[in-house]
Enzyme design. Structure first.
Site, PDB file in Angstrom:
ATOM      1  N   GLU A  94     -11.270   1.434  -5.468  1.00 35.97           N
ATOM      2  CA  GLU A  94     -10.881   2.796  -5.812  1.00 35.97           C
ATOM      3  C   GLU A  94      -9.823   2.782  -6.902  1.00 35.97           C
ATOM      4  O   GLU A  94      -8.889   1.990  -6.891  1.00 35.97           O
ATOM      5  CB  GLU A  94     -10.344   3.516  -4.581  1.00 35.97           C
ATOM      6  CG  GLU A  94     -11.421   3.789  -3.539  1.00 35.97           C
ATOM      7  CD  GLU A  94     -10.840   4.342  -2.260  1.00 35.97           C
ATOM      8  OE1 GLU A  94      -9.680   4.029  -1.961  1.00 35.97           O
ATOM      9  OE2 GLU A  94     -11.548   5.091  -1.576  1.00 35.97           O
TER      10      GLU A  94
ATOM     11  N   HIS B 204       0.849  -1.190   0.000  1.00 31.54           N
ATOM     12  CA  HIS B 204       0.000   0.000   0.000  1.00 31.54           C
ATOM     13  C   HIS B 204       0.884   1.238   0.000  1.00 31.54           C
ATOM     14  O   HIS B 204       2.078   1.176   0.335  1.00 31.54           O
ATOM     15  CB  HIS B 204      -0.898   0.041   1.243  1.00 31.54           C
ATOM     16  CG  HIS B 204      -1.851  -1.104   1.349  1.00 31.54           C
ATOM     17  ND1 HIS B 204      -2.865  -1.317   0.448  1.00 31.54           N
ATOM     18  CD2 HIS B 204      -1.943  -2.105   2.264  1.00 31.54           C
ATOM     19  CE1 HIS B 204      -3.550  -2.395   0.785  1.00 31.54           C
ATOM     20  NE2 HIS B 204      -3.005  -2.902   1.883  1.00 31.54           N
TER      21      HIS B 204
END
Length: 281
Positions: free
Chosen positions: A106, A38
């Site tokens: 997303e 991430h």
């Protein structure tokens, strides 16, 4: 059958402490040490880059396998991702495993989250193309491909790999993801999030077996990793709790289990002594 144990490492501390954590993961005897790929996660920053962290971890360890849990096409494009994979494979002496998945909904580009979400079909389309291209890049020379999302011409990445191609452990849960795991995966990752995780995993394992059979593969040859820590199951409450859960999941076909390194003050807090006892087997 005893599950093989893996640890998930948090990339949130300064390097001297992170180096000690990677080394300790190996000392405890874990089969694998994994890191979430991430830019930041659940509001925590700094969150160190997964691939840079794995390169550093490879330099301070010698046995434990290293991997991402998981890398996705949300902000990693095929060519530079393949190059980073080759580099870590070389530094580690062939100890890299790629946990890969479609990622969240997303649309993330260059670190910015845009004001839209991928539809399930878009995510599946992107992921399948991304995996196909990664596979080509890590197995071939002068690779050319024209896709809907990414294209390349005459790219060569694979020379120098220690492993013929670092294994792909694919987090695929829907029909297309399971077929992709059966076609390209050397392992499969289960990430249950429902209130009935055992039933959820059992059902997905059955569908994975069907997908492998359709692809002419025996699911028994594929490691099947359970990612823990996102349900109410008390994996790190005690050694007995771990043994009970591990036994149940082994019975339905799980072969490996990933446990979070205890993180004080978070939902992944746990007694380090219990964590180390479990690691010892």
């Amino acid at each position: 059958m005893q599950l093989r144990r893996h640890a998930i490492v948090w990339p949130i501390h300064d390097w001297p402490e992170m180096a000690r954590t990677w080394r300790r993961t190996e000392e405890l005897g874990f089969e694998g040490a994994w890191i979430y790929d991430h830019l930041a996660w659940r509001g925590h920053t700094p969150w160190d880059d997964a691939y840079a962290s794995l390169a550093a971890a490879a330099a301070v360890t010698s046995r434990v396998r290293l991997g991402t849990l998981v890398t996705s096409p949300n902000f990693r494009t095929p060519v530079p991702t393949a190059s980073a994979i080759r580099t870590i494979d070389r530094i580690s002496g062939g100890r890299l495993t790629l946990g890969i998945g479609a990622g969240g909904t997303e649309h993330t580009s260059d670190g910015d989250v845009l004001d839209r979400e991928w539809s399930p079909r878009e995510r599946a389309d992107r992921f399948e193309e991304w995996v196909d291209q990664l596979d080509l890049l890590l197995t071939g020379a002068a690779v050319s491909a024209t896709g809907q999302h990414w294209s390349m011409r005459g790219v060569t990445v694979s020379p120098g790999l220690v492993q013929h191609r670092p294994p792909f452990w694919i987090a695929g849960n829907g029909p297309r993801g399971l077929r992709l795991a059966a076609r390209h995966g050397q392992g499969w990752i289960a990430n249950p999030i429902s209130e009935t995780p055992y039933a959820e995993v059992r059902e997905r394992l059955a569908r994975l077996a069907d997908a492998c059979a359709d692809a002419g593969r025996d699911v028994a040859t594929m490691p099947r990793l359970l990612l823990t820590g996102f349900t109410d199951e008390p994996w790190l409450a005690s050694r007995q709790a771990y043994d009970d859960l591990a036994g149940r999941y082994a019975e339905i076909g799980i072969t490996d289990v990933a446990l979070h390194w205890p993180r004080p003050g978070s939902e992944w807090d746990a007694d380090p002594a219990v964590f180390e006892e479990i690691a010892a087997g």
